[in-house]
Design an enzyme around this catalytic site. Sequence first.
Site, PDB file in Angstrom:
ATOM      1  NE  ARG A 170      -1.789  -1.437   3.725  1.00 30.14           N
ATOM      2  CZ  ARG A 170      -2.113  -1.250   4.993  1.00 30.14           C
ATOM      3  NH1 ARG A 170      -3.274  -0.724   5.304  1.00 30.14           N
ATOM      4  NH2 ARG A 170      -1.278  -1.589   5.958  1.00 30.14           N
ATOM      5  CE  LYS A 204      -0.711   2.815  10.908  1.00 30.30           C
ATOM      6  NZ  LYS A 204       0.154   2.479   9.762  1.00 30.30           N
ATOM      7  CG  PHE A 226      -5.623  -2.497  11.392  1.00 27.23           C
ATOM      8  CD1 PHE A 226      -4.596  -1.698  11.874  1.00 27.23           C
ATOM      9  CD2 PHE A 226      -6.810  -1.877  11.030  1.00 27.23           C
ATOM     10  CE1 PHE A 226      -4.748  -0.325  12.004  1.00 27.23           C
ATOM     11  CE2 PHE A 226      -6.966  -0.503  11.156  1.00 27.23           C
ATOM     12  CZ  PHE A 226      -5.935   0.269  11.640  1.00 27.23           C
ATOM     13  CG  PHE A 273      11.656  -7.406  18.751  1.00 24.51           C
ATOM     14  CD1 PHE A 273      11.691  -6.040  18.999  1.00 24.51           C
ATOM     15  CD2 PHE A 273      10.686  -7.893  17.883  1.00 24.51           C
ATOM     16  CE1 PHE A 273      10.769  -5.188  18.398  1.00 24.51           C
ATOM     17  CE2 PHE A 273       9.775  -7.051  17.283  1.00 24.51           C
ATOM     18  CZ  PHE A 273       9.815  -5.686  17.545  1.00 24.51           C
ATOM     19  CD1 TRP A 331      13.661  -3.250  11.406  1.00 28.81           C
ATOM     20  CD2 TRP A 331      15.311  -3.953  12.744  1.00 28.81           C
ATOM     21  NE1 TRP A 331      14.153  -2.144  12.073  1.00 28.81           N
ATOM     22  CE2 TRP A 331      15.173  -2.544  12.896  1.00 28.81           C
ATOM     23  CE3 TRP A 331      16.291  -4.617  13.483  1.00 28.81           C
ATOM     24  CZ2 TRP A 331      15.962  -1.803  13.765  1.00 28.81           C
ATOM     25  CZ3 TRP A 331      17.096  -3.876  14.354  1.00 28.81           C
ATOM     26  CH2 TRP A 331      16.916  -2.486  14.480  1.00 28.81           C
TER      27      TRP A 331
END
Length: 554
Positions: A92, A103, A299, A379, A407
């Site tokens: 998107r 955000k 979401f 993480f 990441w």
Amino acid sequence: MKTDIEIAQSANMKNITEVAKKLNLSEDDIELYGKYKCKISLDVFKKNQKNGNLILVTAINPTPAGEGKSTVTIGLGDALRRLDKQSIIALREPSLGPVFGIKGGAAGGGYAQVVPMEDINLHFTGDMHAITAANNLLAAAIDNHIHQGNKLRIDSRRIIFKRVMDMNDRALRNIVVGMGGKVNGFLREDGFMITVASEIMAILCLADSLMDLKKRMGNILIGYNLDGAPVYCKDLKVEGAMSLLMKDAIKPNLVQTLENTPAIIHGGPFANIAHGCNSLIATKMSLKLADYVVTEAGFGADLGAEKFLDIKCRFGNLKPDCVVVVATIRALKHHGGIEKTDLNKSNVEALSKGIENLEKHIENIKKYNVPVVVAINKFITDSHEEIKYIKDFCSNIGVKVALTEVWEKGGEGGIELANSVVETLENKKSNFKPLYDEKLTIKEKMNIIAREIYGADGVSYTASAEKQINEINRLSLDKMPICVAKTQYSLSDDPSLLAKPKGFNITVKEVRVSSGAGFIVVLTGNIMTMPGLPKVPAAENMDILDDGTIVGLF
């Protein structure tokens, strides 16, 4: 580690013509927007017939701890390229409001990003501005028609179409227009929404051609006349002019990842009052251009994936081949009752409580008869015991699970996930079908979604919602898919109910029809369609240097 923008600015980008060649696109197939962006001609649809594999990336219910859905989507696309798979990413477009608010953007993060990141998060190719202009042309035509004699007898008290702008500005939520005397039109209440909440955006993302887009815009319900009859955009005869403004915006945008994997970024409707997916044209074009298409929905799976599968796939006759559900150990511990300040501490007990949220989303995807793979977005604070607990849990319920470190490591960190996805595609066949028949009544459709996807005991309706349903039935606009607007933080309509709530009902407060887009919006709470800026907006940390270098943008 470098910031996202520092990583993006040090990327070794290829000229977009080289990226296009990876997809067998010639210079005649693209329209350049500088060296690193282009639009793809819709004529490309005529060239290719075979479709690739469609992989949807979704997630558990979002928490303050973060999930990283876009980052995993991008990293998976890069990892598939590293496995010599012809992959493409379909995402998107970001909205300027969240970029300058709190955000953030939607270009991924760390070493799993799409670039040029600054352009994508700012004006990009102007699609948002085209949508804003088309929306506000219709808004202006409505008030002008009333001012010029009101031949359609529009009831100014029942105009439901609002103006939009692509910025967070709470002061514009409720306004009065027409002030200043006769020359300025008739006085009435109005308001602004953010551009991504516009029905024009939803239409752009569900149309399959420019003519289909024009037809859908003509079908927008703008309000009612003094007799209570519906008034549509086509009654004002401006859908053609609105389509002129959208003639370039309807074409998908091509960019690249940090690893030069092709990425199509196009459209970005609100994931609440709309369906929250990139454009149908972009996804279908991606399927013609690559063997593996990795896309995402907004979401958590209860909102984004449900709407992707029940609305977008229905309209586009899409059949997803695999769904990846992203989860983080931190987020699952939050669902298990742990405060954000304590999420870095190993806590298998909290994880065992919160994992119910992941389990429910897996259960929901299986109801569509599509294979599921779980991605643990790692993480550095995740403990070995916590990782092992999730892997054992997924193994025990027969679901593939992969640790993902995109990441930190880019495509290399997504190899395990990519292998799991490829193996799933090769060994498990998707027999996708939507959850419900759109020809059912509004209440029947809503009941199916509430019970099957949210786990609710039932659905109750306010008096005003009952009245609105009766009116939609009277207009024969009820035989459309349902688009539920509810909190993203819980499977229920109460954001405080985490993990897998039980013994609750969904309360419907309002029912609207987006007749141009082709769905019915069911609101279960107060959905903010024009956000406000926070006390310290992200904009305060942004700047531009003498040489044009942008700083502070994430």
